[in-house]
Structure formats: structure tokens, C-alpha cells
Design a protein around this motif. Sequence first.
Motif, mmCIF file in Angstrom:
data_model
loop_
_atom_site.group_PDB
_atom_site.id
_atom_site.type_symbol
_atom_site.label_atom_id
_atom_site.label_comp_id
_atom_site.label_asym_id
_atom_site.label_seq_id
_atom_site.Cartn_x
_atom_site.Cartn_y
_atom_site.Cartn_z
ATOM 1 N N TYR A 1 37.156 47.477 -41.082
ATOM 2 C CA TYR A 1 37.931 48.714 -41.077
ATOM 3 C C TYR A 1 37.173 49.870 -40.445
ATOM 4 C CZ TYR A 1 35.112 50.349 -45.026
ATOM 5 O OH TYR A 1 34.075 50.759 -45.819
ATOM 6 N N ILE A 2 35.825 49.794 -40.472
ATOM 7 C CA ILE A 2 35.013 50.888 -39.940
ATOM 8 C C ILE A 2 35.229 51.051 -38.440
ATOM 9 C CG2 ILE A 2 32.908 49.599 -39.363
ATOM 10 C CD1 ILE A 2 33.102 53.014 -41.180
ATOM 11 N N ILE A 3 35.650 49.983 -37.770
ATOM 12 C CA ILE A 3 35.893 50.034 -36.324
ATOM 13 C C ILE A 3 37.044 50.977 -36.005
ATOM 14 C CG2 ILE A 3 36.486 48.660 -34.284
ATOM 15 C CD1 ILE A 3 35.280 46.234 -35.744
ATOM 16 N N ILE A 4 37.987 51.105 -36.934
ATOM 17 C CA ILE A 4 39.110 52.035 -36.750
ATOM 18 C C ILE A 4 38.787 53.387 -37.359
ATOM 19 C CG2 ILE A 4 41.548 52.457 -37.240
ATOM 20 C CD1 ILE A 4 41.939 49.493 -37.573
ATOM 21 N N VAL A 5 38.289 53.365 -38.582
ATOM 22 C CA VAL A 5 38.149 54.601 -39.357
ATOM 23 C C VAL A 5 37.084 55.529 -38.773
ATOM 24 C CG1 VAL A 5 37.606 55.560 -41.622
ATOM 25 C CG2 VAL A 5 38.963 53.464 -41.447
ATOM 26 N N ASN A 6 35.914 54.975 -38.436
ATOM 27 C CA ASN A 6 34.836 55.838 -37.945
ATOM 28 C C ASN A 6 35.212 56.577 -36.660
ATOM 29 O OD1 ASN A 6 32.062 56.768 -38.393
ATOM 30 N ND2 ASN A 6 31.567 55.673 -36.514
ATOM 31 N N PRO A 7 35.760 55.891 -35.643
ATOM 32 C CA PRO A 7 36.175 56.623 -34.436
ATOM 33 C C PRO A 7 37.249 57.671 -34.707
ATOM 34 C CG PRO A 7 35.987 54.296 -33.944
ATOM 35 C CD PRO A 7 35.863 54.434 -35.436
ATOM 36 N N SER A 8 38.167 57.374 -35.636
ATOM 37 C CA SER A 8 39.230 58.344 -35.919
ATOM 38 C C SER A 8 38.659 59.614 -36.534
ATOM 39 C CB SER A 8 40.280 57.728 -36.854
ATOM 40 O OG SER A 8 39.743 57.499 -38.147
ATOM 41 N N ILE A 9 37.598 59.479 -37.339
ATOM 42 C CA ILE A 9 36.945 60.650 -37.938
ATOM 43 C C ILE A 9 36.104 61.393 -36.908
ATOM 44 C CG2 ILE A 9 35.200 61.372 -39.621
ATOM 45 C CD1 ILE A 9 36.205 59.124 -41.447
ATOM 46 N N LEU A 10 35.304 60.647 -36.145
ATOM 47 C CA LEU A 10 34.417 61.281 -35.168
ATOM 48 C C LEU A 10 35.186 61.948 -34.028
ATOM 49 C CD1 LEU A 10 31.486 58.686 -34.876
ATOM 50 C CD2 LEU A 10 31.631 60.733 -36.303
ATOM 51 N N SER A 11 36.374 61.438 -33.727
ATOM 52 C CA SER A 11 37.169 62.051 -32.652
ATOM 53 C C SER A 11 37.578 63.473 -33.011
ATOM 54 C CB SER A 11 38.415 61.201 -32.354
ATOM 55 O OG SER A 11 39.245 61.108 -33.505
ATOM 56 N N ALA A 12 37.639 63.777 -34.319
ATOM 57 C CA ALA A 12 37.959 65.148 -34.741
ATOM 58 C C ALA A 12 36.852 66.115 -34.341
ATOM 59 C CB ALA A 12 38.172 65.195 -36.251
ATOM 60 N N ALA A 13 35.640 65.581 -34.124
ATOM 61 C CA ALA A 13 34.504 66.411 -33.704
ATOM 62 C C ALA A 13 34.425 66.553 -32.197
ATOM 63 C CB ALA A 13 33.209 65.810 -34.234
ATOM 64 N N GLY A 14 35.370 65.931 -31.490
ATOM 65 C CA GLY A 14 35.390 66.033 -30.032
ATOM 66 C C GLY A 14 34.808 64.840 -29.309
ATOM 67 N N ILE A 15 34.412 63.815 -30.033
ATOM 68 C CA ILE A 15 33.872 62.608 -29.400
ATOM 69 C C ILE A 15 35.026 61.777 -28.851
ATOM 70 C CG2 ILE A 15 32.614 60.456 -29.791
ATOM 71 C CD1 ILE A 15 31.002 61.862 -31.915
ATOM 72 N N PRO A 16 34.959 61.346 -27.568
ATOM 73 C CA PRO A 16 36.026 60.498 -27.024
ATOM 74 C C PRO A 16 36.213 59.240 -27.863
ATOM 75 C CG PRO A 16 34.545 61.256 -25.291
ATOM 76 C CD PRO A 16 33.909 61.636 -26.588
ATOM 77 N N ALA A 17 37.455 58.864 -28.109
ATOM 78 C CA ALA A 17 37.742 57.730 -28.999
ATOM 79 C C ALA A 17 37.110 56.433 -28.500
ATOM 80 C CB ALA A 17 39.245 57.558 -29.148
ATOM 81 N N THR A 18 37.198 56.169 -27.204
ATOM 82 C CA THR A 18 36.629 54.919 -26.669
ATOM 83 C C THR A 18 35.117 54.897 -26.826
ATOM 84 O OG1 THR A 18 36.602 55.922 -24.459
ATOM 85 C CG2 THR A 18 38.494 54.517 -25.017
ATOM 86 N N ALA A 19 34.467 56.055 -26.657
ATOM 87 C CA ALA A 19 33.020 56.135 -26.831
ATOM 88 C C ALA A 19 32.638 55.931 -28.290
ATOM 89 C CB ALA A 19 32.510 57.489 -26.339
ATOM 90 N N ALA A 20 33.449 56.456 -29.210
ATOM 91 C CA ALA A 20 33.177 56.297 -30.640
ATOM 92 C C ALA A 20 33.310 54.839 -31.062
ATOM 93 C CB ALA A 20 34.126 57.175 -31.449
ATOM 94 N N VAL A 21 34.295 54.130 -30.492
ATOM 95 C CA VAL A 21 34.464 52.703 -30.802
ATOM 96 C C VAL A 21 33.261 51.912 -30.310
ATOM 97 C CG1 VAL A 21 35.813 50.630 -30.297
ATOM 98 C CG2 VAL A 21 36.975 52.764 -30.836
ATOM 99 N N THR A 22 32.838 52.189 -29.081
ATOM 100 C CA THR A 22 31.685 51.490 -28.515
ATOM 101 C C THR A 22 30.433 51.735 -29.355
ATOM 102 O OG1 THR A 22 32.572 51.650 -26.271
ATOM 103 C CG2 THR A 22 30.205 51.254 -26.480
ATOM 104 N N ALA A 23 30.180 52.996 -29.711
ATOM 105 C CA ALA A 23 28.999 53.342 -30.501
ATOM 106 C C ALA A 23 29.059 52.705 -31.877
ATOM 107 C CB ALA A 23 28.890 54.857 -30.626
ATOM 108 N N THR A 24 30.231 52.714 -32.499
ATOM 109 C CA THR A 24 30.393 52.137 -33.837
ATOM 110 C C THR A 24 30.105 50.646 -33.838
ATOM 111 O OG1 THR A 24 32.053 53.800 -34.449
ATOM 112 C CG2 THR A 24 32.005 51.773 -35.744
ATOM 113 N N CYS A 25 30.700 49.924 -32.884
ATOM 114 C CA CYS A 25 30.546 48.468 -32.833
ATOM 115 C C CYS A 25 29.135 48.051 -32.437
ATOM 116 C CB CYS A 25 31.559 47.871 -31.850
ATOM 117 S SG CYS A 25 33.273 47.991 -32.385
ATOM 118 N N LEU A 26 28.599 48.652 -31.380
ATOM 119 C CA LEU A 26 27.270 48.255 -30.914
ATOM 120 C C LEU A 26 26.191 48.677 -31.907
ATOM 121 C CD1 LEU A 26 27.408 48.906 -27.047
ATOM 122 C CD2 LEU A 26 27.804 46.796 -28.324
ATOM 123 N N GLY A 27 26.351 49.858 -32.519
ATOM 124 C CA GLY A 27 25.385 50.290 -33.526
ATOM 125 C C GLY A 27 25.353 49.333 -34.702
ATOM 126 N N ALA A 28 26.536 48.951 -35.187
ATOM 127 C CA ALA A 28 26.614 48.004 -36.314
ATOM 128 C C ALA A 28 26.054 46.647 -35.916
ATOM 129 C CB ALA A 28 28.066 47.869 -36.770
#
Length: 446
Positions: A30-57
Amino acid sequence: MDSFFKLQERGTSTVTEVRAGLTTFLAMAYIIIVNPSILSAAGIPATAAVTATCLGAAIMTIAMGVFSNRPLACASGMGINSIVAFTICLSMGVGWQTAMAVIFIEGIAILLLVLCGLREAIMDAIPVPLRHGISIGLGLFIAMIGLKDGGVIVANADTLVALGTIVDAEGVLNFTFVVGVISIVLTVILYSMKVKGALLWGIIISAVIGVPLGVTQLPAGIVAPLDFATFAAPFQADANTDVMGIIQVITTPTLLLMAFSLMMSDFFDTMGTAMAVAKQGDFLTEDGRVEDIKPILIVDSTAAIAGGFLGASSITTFVESASGASDGGRTGLTSIVAGIFFLLAAFFSPLINCIPQAATCGALVFVGFLMMSDVVDVNWSDPIEAFPAFMIIAGIPFTYSISNGIGLGFITYVIVATITGNVKKVRPLMWIAALAFLVYFLMTIM
């Protein structure tokens, strides 16, 4: 492989470890969806947040498996990601590059505490009843997360929390609730029948049942593009000030205080999580100590640094790792398998995201049930030991925070011991930890 991971020594097999790794991944996906959706509110591009979330994990979970050889998985921590987006970025008005620099610095601070032995020493200073309290509180917390994900419990303005409904206000069946309940029933039945991989099968079957009910959404596509825009975030210029993020943090006292606050949360969240997973993975001693804790703490601290660097928010050890440990995972091979799935998810995130959170409800609730066994190890007739343990047990789920619950228990223990004339029982590091929590709470509520 057997000699490196000690499979036979720990009574497991490659098949069991692979299955446990998949169970852990699905419980965390679920973190693959939830984390990007939260970080995008800070101005982070959604695709970049997904990449960072998955590769970091992926990177840090594999590292955990290799260096600690324990079934622990890492990903962007819930709670801290919200602080990054809504407190640091939106409320304090700084760019996401600076917010990630805060995470980067607090990760370095925690790593230094681990390397000098302070983090491990504090864990050793915790009285045994409080260690049992942490394990029990984590069990309730995990179960609460599962029940929330399955729609079995919901937020309520009048009572804070309430039972979910099978029919909504418009008379439409709440199929999330249905799938959540089914997942619990299936998991209990399969586990009682001694089916191998009962928790994993409970997730998969519930997800399949969710397809015709509309809970499991089939993807429109399969492959997702990678976006590395957030990498090296602390060393990028802040979008609002054009000052490098890490420079802005170092020169701003309020941001340094924020780093301290996040460090406290990270510091003790991992302590509780490690104990919870160790309980299920058979590497918790009778007196509540986690075996070979130092490599775990080093990787977890490095993960926080990596999270800030990659722009994924603080990466930490996930309490959902207990689901894989409960499903038979005993070695780092479980972690490596989970990490490989996170790596694949970076490319196939639409497909991975098909598994609804409701389908994992049963696995998490059942893990909570298994962790309640520590209740018998608390001497409830002795309030000096039992009441601080109770404050942890109640505090973790009721505040929806591992660190808050531990802090309440630590402060209570010091107060009760002092009032009852048992101050000599309190180790010096417990005084330090309780004082640090007091400062942390004052910073939080003021």
C-alpha cells in the motif's frame, strides 16, 4: 545459500522464505500508492515519488536481509511522510528539497547514536515488563491498522472510532468491509487447518474475491516510467528560496529542532518494530532482547539517510514485516525476496497496486492476535511494573504512534518508581530517555 542465511539452523527453507517475503511485500505494498499521494502534496512529481518509494524500499530491504539476516523489511514510514508534506513544506513554507534535507540530517544523527552504542544501550536499559508492553502494544497497533484497512473500524466524530457498516448511507453495500471480514475469516480458517502460507493465501484469495465486488481494481496499464527527479534531494536548491536544502536546514534553528523531533520518532519506532518482528521470527530472548540488534539498527539508520537522499521521506523498518515472520520467515532471505518485489514494483507499480488494503486485513489482524501472548508475562499484581507497561499497551494504538506509546510508558515508569521509593531501579539511560520524551512531547503539543 543455506550456509549464508542459516536456513536449516533456523528451521526454515527457501520455499518458506520466498513465500514469507511475498507475504511481507503484499502487506506493505500500500505504501507504493499512499506515500506518493502524500508527498505530491509537497510538490513532488507523482512519478518521481513512486520511483523513490519503490527503489528506496527495495535497496534498504535487500540491505537489511544481507547485513542483518533477519526477516525485516523497510519502506517510507507513515506519519513522518505526512509531517514532511503538511508540516515542514506546507505549514513552515519550505520546499520539499529542504524537507528531505531534514530527514537526511536526522538519519545521520541516529546512525551516529547507533555507532556509539547509545541506541542499543537504551534498548538494554528498558525493564523487562516494559519490553513485553511494547510487544503487546505493537500487536494491538498492527491489528488496528488491519481493521482500518478492511473498513471494519472507521473514524467517528463523536466516538473517535466506530464499527464500519456493511451498507453505506445511500443503501449501497460496502464491499471493502465485506472483503476485510472475509480476509479475517479466511486467514483464521487456513491457519487453523495448518495450511502452509495461510497469511499469504488469505491475502491472495481475498484480493481475487474483491475483483467482482469492485474492491480489487484491475490496472489500466502494467508498466510505469521511472523518474529520478528527487534523487540527491538535500543537495538540490530549495524550490522556494533557491538555497541548497541541506544548507538551509543547518542554518535554520527551527528546522534543526524538527530534525530532533523526527529523530525521536524514528529512534523508538524501530525499537518497537524490531521487538514485534523478533517475537514472531523467534529471535527475541526470554527477557525481551532482540538478538543481534546492532546490524538491524545500523541498516535502519542508514535507511533514514537514504530516504532523505532519494526523496522518499524517512525509510524505516515496517511493523508489517511481522506478517512475513508469522508466515514462517526466519532469515534475511525473506527480506531480499520482499526487496526484489519492491524493485519490480518500480517498473510495474500499476499491477502491484491491484492488491487492495482490505485483502491484507486478515493477515495483520491475525499477527496482532499472535502477539498478544506476551500478556501473561506481565505481573499485573505489581502496579510499579504493570502500570507503565499498560501505558505503552494503550498508548501505541490509542495515539496511533509507536514512539508516543513508548514515551508515555517511559515517563510513567520513572514517575511511579520515584514516588514509590524504587528510584534505584531506574537505570541512568532510562532517565535520559524519559527526559528526551518529555522534551519531545512538549515540542509536539506547544
